[in-house]
Design an enzyme around this catalytic site. Structure first.
Site, short mmCIF file in Angstrom:
data_model
loop_
_atom_site.label_atom_id
_atom_site.label_comp_id
_atom_site.label_asym_id
_atom_site.label_seq_id
_atom_site.Cartn_x
_atom_site.Cartn_y
_atom_site.Cartn_z
N CYS A 260 0.80 -1.23 0.00
CA CYS A 260 0.00 0.00 0.00
C CYS A 260 0.84 1.28 0.00
CB CYS A 260 -0.97 -0.06 1.18
SG CYS A 260 -2.33 1.11 1.01
N HIS B 200 -3.38 -5.60 2.54
CA HIS B 200 -3.00 -5.71 3.95
C HIS B 200 -3.60 -7.02 4.45
CE1 HIS B 200 -1.87 -1.44 4.36
NE2 HIS B 200 -2.93 -1.14 3.66
N1 GLN Z 1 -2.01 7.01 2.17
C1 GLN Z 1 -2.18 6.01 1.18
C2 GLN Z 1 -3.57 5.95 0.57
O1 GLN Z 1 -4.59 6.13 1.25
C3 GLN Z 1 -1.76 4.65 1.72
C4 GLN Z 1 -2.68 4.09 2.75
C5 GLN Z 1 -2.27 2.73 3.24
O2 GLN Z 1 -1.09 2.36 3.26
N2 GLN Z 1 -3.26 1.96 3.69
O3 GLN Z 1 -3.65 5.74 -0.61
#
Ligand code: GLN
Length: 262
Positions: free
Chosen positions: A82, A183
């Protein structure tokens, strides 16, 4: 960075290596530390919000970017989730239009959209050979990632949004680098991906002839199937996009028997 259990991936990699008699050492690398990443066998980076990403971005630009690129070209397997995935790309543009430069290891670009893409994901991947393997995990991101010609998608989305909610792709692969939005933690639920990374690491040291002894994955296989069945069931209630025909083609039979047994 570490979000939604991403650190569990490190545990999965360690255990699956140890169960095969491979000794494991772990090194946490902090902000500002200059490191020769080619000395490692597997690199991992979890997800994070904009605030953490800003810190990492600075560190990547000032300290670690070159060394990471060198390790990737040297074939070091690298899993990034992510927010970490986004920073391996060319840039991540936040919701306020601030552009955080990435290190461009992956030929991808990410811009925050208005709607967050949240929920379970099921995807089909050809990473580990000709047979489509399923990946299951959880996504929560506003970033929409678009792939350039320098990478290939990790998987096709069957349930959920994936890279951008438009083109049906999830994640990106370049050499032994895997970027993904999943995740969850992703590796305990998808042990085949953990083994792909471990195998790439062993092959880098000892050559292509090496095979990993199989493990008794009955529990992991059950957990994976249960997570896939759950994702499909929840998607029905939450208006999560489902590519029904592809889903049926990839997991149809297996899903049917799973639901029948519960
Ligand atoms: N800030 C990033 C987004 O919302 C990554 C979020 C995350 O790692 N869950 O796209």
């Amino acid at each position: 960075m570490n979000l939604y259990g991403d650190r569990g991936n490190v545990i999965a990699l360690s255990r699956r290596a140890e169960w095969r008699g491979i000794e494991v050492g772990l090194t946490a690398v902090g902000l500002g530390e200059a490191v020769d990443f080619t000395a490692f066998d597997i690199l991992f980076m979890g997800g994070g919000q904009d605030k953490e990403q800003r810190l990492i971005c600075e560190d990547f630009q000032r300290v670690k970017g070159g060394a990471l690129a060198e390790a990737v070209e040297d074939g070091v397997p690298f899993l990034a989730i992510c927010g970490g995935y986004q920073l391996l790309g060319r840039f991540y543009e936040t919701g306020t239009g601030e552009r955080l430069p990435g290190i461009g290891i992956l030929d991808v670009e990410t811009r925050a959209g208005r709607k967050r893409m949240i929920g379970n994901v099921v995807a089909g991947s050809l990473l580990a050979g000709q047979e489509t393997r399923t990946l299951v995990g959880f996504e929560n991101h506003s970033g929409r990632t678009y792939l350039g010609p320098g990478v290939r998608p990790l998987a096709e989305v069957l349930v959920g949004h994936g890279n951008n909610g438009e083109d049906g792709t999830e994640g990106a692969v370049y050499r032994n680098v895997v970027g993904t939005y999943l995740h969850g933690s992703v590796l305990p639920k998808n042990p085949w991906l953990a083994d792909w990374l471990i195998r790439r690491a062993v092959v880098r040291r000892y050559g292509e002839g090496v095979t990993l002894p199989p493990l008794d994955d009955r529990v992991e296989t059950e957990a994976h199937a249960a997570a896939v069945a759950h994702a499909v069931e929840v998607a029905r209630r939450h208006r999560t996009p489902v590519r029904r025909r592809r889903l049926r083609a990839v997991v149809g039979g297996r899903l049917g028997s799973r639901r029948g047994s519960r």
